[in-house]
Every structure is written in C-alpha cells, then in structure tokens.
Scaffold this active site. Structure first.
Site, PDB file in Angstrom:
ATOM      1  N   ASP A  36      26.312  10.849   8.766  1.00 59.30           N
ATOM      2  CA  ASP A  36      25.433   9.690   8.606  1.00 59.30           C
ATOM      3  C   ASP A  36      23.998  10.170   8.407  1.00 59.30           C
ATOM      4  O   ASP A  36      23.594  11.203   8.960  1.00 59.30           O
ATOM      5  CB  ASP A  36      25.513   8.791   9.841  1.00 59.30           C
ATOM      6  CG  ASP A  36      25.097   7.350   9.543  1.00 59.30           C
ATOM      7  OD1 ASP A  36      25.977   6.479   9.515  1.00 59.30           O
ATOM      8  OD2 ASP A  36      23.893   7.102   9.335  1.00 59.30           O
ATOM      9  N   ASN A  86      32.101   6.029   2.471  1.00 56.44           N
ATOM     10  CA  ASN A  86      31.844   4.722   3.063  1.00 56.44           C
ATOM     11  C   ASN A  86      30.361   4.380   3.176  1.00 56.44           C
ATOM     12  O   ASN A  86      30.005   3.214   3.320  1.00 56.44           O
ATOM     13  CB  ASN A  86      32.494   4.675   4.455  1.00 56.44           C
ATOM     14  CG  ASN A  86      32.167   3.411   5.194  1.00 56.44           C
ATOM     15  OD1 ASN A  86      32.625   2.331   4.843  1.00 56.44           O
ATOM     16  ND2 ASN A  86      31.327   3.527   6.228  1.00 56.44           N
ATOM     17  N   TYR A 152      23.616  -5.369  -5.648  1.00 59.75           N
ATOM     18  CA  TYR A 152      24.682  -4.907  -4.761  1.00 59.75           C
ATOM     19  C   TYR A 152      26.037  -5.040  -5.451  1.00 59.75           C
ATOM     20  O   TYR A 152      26.854  -4.110  -5.433  1.00 59.75           O
ATOM     21  CB  TYR A 152      24.650  -5.718  -3.469  1.00 59.75           C
ATOM     22  CG  TYR A 152      25.677  -5.296  -2.452  1.00 59.75           C
ATOM     23  CD1 TYR A 152      25.545  -4.094  -1.761  1.00 59.75           C
ATOM     24  CD2 TYR A 152      26.783  -6.098  -2.180  1.00 59.75           C
ATOM     25  CE1 TYR A 152      26.489  -3.700  -0.823  1.00 59.75           C
ATOM     26  CE2 TYR A 152      27.729  -5.714  -1.244  1.00 59.75           C
ATOM     27  CZ  TYR A 152      27.575  -4.516  -0.564  1.00 59.75           C
ATOM     28  OH  TYR A 152      28.522  -4.136   0.367  1.00 59.75           O
ATOM     29  N   LYS A 156      28.915  -2.127  -6.421  1.00 58.50           N
ATOM     30  CA  LYS A 156      30.265  -2.159  -5.879  1.00 58.50           C
ATOM     31  C   LYS A 156      31.321  -2.336  -6.969  1.00 58.50           C
ATOM     32  O   LYS A 156      32.451  -1.864  -6.830  1.00 58.50           O
ATOM     33  CB  LYS A 156      30.373  -3.251  -4.814  1.00 58.50           C
ATOM     34  CG  LYS A 156      29.536  -2.950  -3.570  1.00 58.50           C
ATOM     35  CD  LYS A 156      29.896  -1.589  -2.960  1.00 58.50           C
ATOM     36  CE  LYS A 156      29.157  -1.290  -1.676  1.00 58.50           C
ATOM     37  NZ  LYS A 156      29.575   0.000  -1.061  1.00 58.50           N
TER      38      LYS A 156
END
Length: 260
Positions: A36, A86, A152, A156
């Site tokens: 992360d 992710n 966004y 995606k």
C-alpha cells in the site's frame, strides 16, 4: 488453483477490499503481501492477520517501486502465486468538462497504469512456472457508467478491457485472470465518496447503507481463483441496469448503418 500454501500479493492491501481479500486468503492457508502507498495502513492489516502477512510500501505508478516490492516479497515467501491489482482511487462527483487535467492523469496513472505495472512485474514469473492467477479490480462503474463519475468509469472500463485481453494472452501458459466488479464496499474510498454524495442525487446515508463487508468480497475472490472464473460481481441488484445498456448495444448491431 489450490490456494493453501500459496502466496498472494495484494496492492491496495491496507484495508477495504484489499484487506478483505487478504483475510480471505489467510483463511485458505495462504501467505499474503499487503502492499500500500500508506505503509501504516498495511502494517495495521498485517498485525491483524499475523506472521503470514507482510506489509510493504508500494507506489503503483512507479515501476521501481513495483520491482522493490517484488524483491521483498520473494525474499520473504519465495514466490508470488496470486497477484491482486486492487489499488485504486475514486473521484469526486464532477462533470467531466469541469474535471482538472492533472486529476484525470492521476486517476489513470493509479487505476490503469498501476494495473499494467503489476502485470508487467509478476506475469513473467507465472508464465515461466506455468501457473498463477491475476485478479484486477474494476468496478460496477466499469460495467455501467454514471453521471459525475466519467473519469473513474473510464479508468475502470479500461481495466475490464485490459483484463479480458490478458486472460486470453496468458491462458496458454497456465495463468488465470479474473476481473472483480465491486459495488459499494466498506472502505476509506467508499466513505470518502459517500461524504461527497450531494453530486450524485443519493444521500450519504443511503450510500453507506449499501456498503458490503470487505470479507464477503474477499471470499468471492478466493472462490474465483480456485475455479478460474473470469468475472466476480458483488452486487447483483445492478443487473437490470447493465442488461438495459447491453440491450441498447445489441439493438444498435441489429439496426445496422442504414436501417431499412
């Protein structure tokens, strides 16, 4: 793929869906790398999961950062069998013509280029071994775009197309690819989106009430890896909206360029 004894590398592993994936993997007897950009978040998740979890700092927009994370993961666990791309960022509810070019580029760098960099870093090892699995996180917004979230949605949709193509490319080498299409899942990103919900026409309370437990999503991802399922959908209530969009596209095929 049998998951017990394998190692998963999860970007965006410092909570939310990434944390749910990691917990589900540990339930299956896996080791996990929690990578992360916020190392403290990854450390919190790793402390919760125990010695089988390794927290690492990762900037998904940097190939050097990916290389360093891969080296650390292999030094600790020997190999990476499952890659979960992710990490991602959401956006405020903003009309595209009002969206700043700098923010558009940042979203694409994290949500799209970051996925490419992850595949670039780990797919070669998997192909050489003839085994492995990659999970790329798209979104319900990667199936059905919504007003105010054009940037966004664009990122995606890109993950969706990229994943389908890569699945075909890697299948001959024994490497599976799945695409995750989550709706609202309890996470920092979803809470931030809910706080700016006035632009969506939906109240913050209504959005928060829809948020799914990340562990449920993680368990669905684990099942998809075990069965080599191409798609994981978390919120079936969006099916009708998606069907209507697909129907309109199919109707356009039938109409042709010169109707009649």
């Amino acid at each position: 793929m049998e998951l017990a004894g394998k190692t998963a590398f999860v970007s965006g592993g410092g909570g939310g869906i990434g944390g749910g994936m990691a917990e589900a993997f540990v339930e299956k007897g896996m080791k996990v790398v929690l990578a992360d950009v916020q190392l403290d978040y990854a450390k919190e998740e790793a402390a919760r999961l125990g010695e089988q979890a390794l927290p690492l700092a990762l900037d998904v927009t940097s190939l050097d950062s990916w290389a360093a994370a891969r080296e650390a993961a292999i030094a600790r666990f020997g190999r990476v069998d499952v890659l979960c791309n992710n990490a991602g960022v959401s956006t405020t509810w903003t009309s595209l013509d009002q969206f700043s070019p700098e923010e558009f580029e940042r979203v694409m760098a994290i949500n799209v280029t970051g996925v490419f960099y992850g595949i670039r870093t780990f797919a070669g090892d998997m192909r050489q071994r003839g085994s492995g699995h990659i999970v790329n996180t798209s979104s319900m917004n990667g199936l059905s775009p919504y007003r105010g979230l054009a940037t966004y949605s664009a990122s995606k949709f890109a993950v969706f197309g990229l994943s389908d193509a890569v699945r075909d490319e890697l299948a001959q080498d024994g490497v599976g690819v799945s695409t995750l299409f989550p709706g609202l899942v309890r996470s920092r990103m979803s809470m931030n989106r809910a706080s700016g919900a006035q632009g969506s026409g939906v109240s913050r309370e209504a959005l928060e009430a829809r948020m799914m437990d990340p562990l449920r999503v993680g368990r669905a991802v684990a099942r998809a890896i075990e069965t080599d399922a191409p798609y994981i959908v978390t919120h079936p209530e969006h099916k009708a909206h998606f069907e209507a969009r697909c129907r309109a596209l199919l109707d356009a095929f039938d109409a042709g360029l010169e109707p009649g």
